[in-house]
Design an enzyme around this catalytic site. Structure first.
Site, PDB file in Angstrom:
ATOM      1  N   GLU A 169      -1.708   5.205  11.773  1.00  0.00           N
ATOM      2  CA  GLU A 169      -0.839   4.897  10.636  1.00  0.00           C
ATOM      3  C   GLU A 169      -0.807   3.374  10.428  1.00  0.00           C
ATOM      4  O   GLU A 169      -0.041   2.673  11.126  1.00  0.00           O
ATOM      5  CB  GLU A 169       0.594   5.363  10.904  1.00  0.00           C
ATOM      6  CG  GLU A 169       0.750   6.847  11.086  1.00  0.00           C
ATOM      7  CD  GLU A 169       2.175   7.297  10.719  1.00  0.00           C
ATOM      8  OE1 GLU A 169       2.309   8.060   9.758  1.00  0.00           O
ATOM      9  OE2 GLU A 169       3.129   6.856  11.369  1.00  0.00           O
ATOM     10  N   HIS A 179       6.324   5.822  16.911  1.00  0.00           N
ATOM     11  CA  HIS A 179       6.294   5.587  15.469  1.00  0.00           C
ATOM     12  C   HIS A 179       6.648   4.120  15.198  1.00  0.00           C
ATOM     13  O   HIS A 179       7.495   3.547  15.877  1.00  0.00           O
ATOM     14  CB  HIS A 179       7.268   6.523  14.749  1.00  0.00           C
ATOM     15  CG  HIS A 179       7.069   6.496  13.274  1.00  0.00           C
ATOM     16  ND1 HIS A 179       7.552   5.475  12.493  1.00  0.00           N
ATOM     17  CD2 HIS A 179       6.393   7.318  12.444  1.00  0.00           C
ATOM     18  CE1 HIS A 179       7.187   5.690  11.224  1.00  0.00           C
ATOM     19  NE2 HIS A 179       6.473   6.803  11.176  1.00  0.00           N
TER      20      HIS A 179
HETATM   21  P1  PGA Z   1       4.990   7.993   4.538  1.00  0.00           P
HETATM   22  O1  PGA Z   1       5.385   7.959   6.082  1.00  0.00           O
HETATM   23  O2  PGA Z   1       4.159   9.222   4.321  1.00  0.00           O
HETATM   24  O3  PGA Z   1       6.298   8.032   3.808  1.00  0.00           O
HETATM   25  O4  PGA Z   1       4.219   6.742   4.264  1.00  0.00           O
HETATM   26  C1  PGA Z   1       4.489   8.362   7.072  1.00  0.00           C
HETATM   27  C2  PGA Z   1       5.086   8.110   8.434  1.00  0.00           C
HETATM   28  O5  PGA Z   1       5.760   7.087   8.614  1.00  0.00           O
HETATM   29  O6  PGA Z   1       4.918   8.913   9.354  1.00  0.00           O
END
Ligand code: PGA
Length: 242
Positions: free
Chosen positions: A160, A86
């Site tokens: 992401e 992450h």
């Molecule tokens: P968010 O986070 O939905 O608050 O943008 C997603 C993540 O970091 O997995």
């Protein structure tokens, strides 16, 4: 079916978790929803037979690594999934250099992996997204090249964009579509892997309709919008193939 991953990060206290579980009782598809609460609260979800995952694992199985949790301990406890890589782990814990070891150990211990990859805003603006994603994938897989068939069954990618996490901003539909096809094609052409790719970063009630129209997306990794159980239920009710 789309896979929904709820990443609570370092949020909520025990009484919030107990309330959360009351609110979602009988309203969740337990086969397609994975909860990633703080490790302290995994047991509450386990006791109600939800799929659970850890937000990270150690790069070692045992030993003198204060503060870490071993993949063996997590597996013994009953988790099915783990997040790896992450962007917050990469940022605060210099995680990028451990990711390939973590993936290899997760596979060894029969954990399903959600590997997070994504570009910064500068990289996005400089049109370096594909280059960065390629590097992140190559780096992540380098210790598991002799285990590719196992990866096919146990690795899921979460795209992401770092600039979309927690900001309320998301890429356009075209960009998400192109980027996720790039990831799938690259993995297929280079590693012969056919993997699911999730989208994560500010998934919320305002944009789920647009996101849901992108059929190439295999699910969502949801942070902020998963913290309130009523919002979370409203959000997943809008996912067409959930
Ligand atoms: P968010 O986070 O939905 O608050 O943008 C997603 C993540 O970091 O997995």
């Amino acid at each position: 079916m789309k896979l929904i991953c709820a990443n609570f990060k370092m949020n909520l206290l025990e009484e919030d978790i107990i309330n959360y579980l009351d609110v979602i009782e009988n309203k969740i598809d337990k086969n397609n929803t994975v909860f990633f609460p703080n490790n302290l609260y995994l047991k509450h979800f386990k006791d109600k037979n939800y799929l659970i995952g850890s937000q990270d694992i150690s790069f070692k199985e045992f030993g003198s690594i204060t503060g870490d949790t071993s993949p063996i301990q997590l597996k013994e406890f009953g988790i099915t999934y783990t997040l790896i890589g992450h962007s917050e782990r990469r940022l605060y814990f210099n995680d990028s250099k451990y990711i390939s070891k973590k993936i290899a150990l997760a596979l060894k211990n029969n954990l399903k992996i959600v590997l997070c990859i994504g570009e910064t805003l500068d990289e996005f603006n400089n049109q370096e997204t594909f280059k960065v994603l390629k590097q992140e994938l190559d780096e992540a897989l380098k210790d598991s090249l002799n285990n590719l068939s196992n990866l096919n069954d146990n690795l899921i990618i979460a795209y992401e964009p770092i600039w979309a996490i927690g900001t309320g901003k998301i890429p356009t539909k075209d960009i998400i579509e192109n980027t996720i096809s790039f990831i799938k094609n690259y993995l297929k052409d280079t590693y012969n892997l056919n993997l699911k790719v999730l989208y994560g970063g500010s998934v919320n009630l305002d944009n789920i309709y647009l996101l849901d129209s992108i059929s190439i997306v295999d699910g969502y990794l949801i942070g902020g919008a998963s913290l309130d159980p009523t919002t979370f239920l409203a959000l997943i009710s809008k996912v067409s193939t959930y």
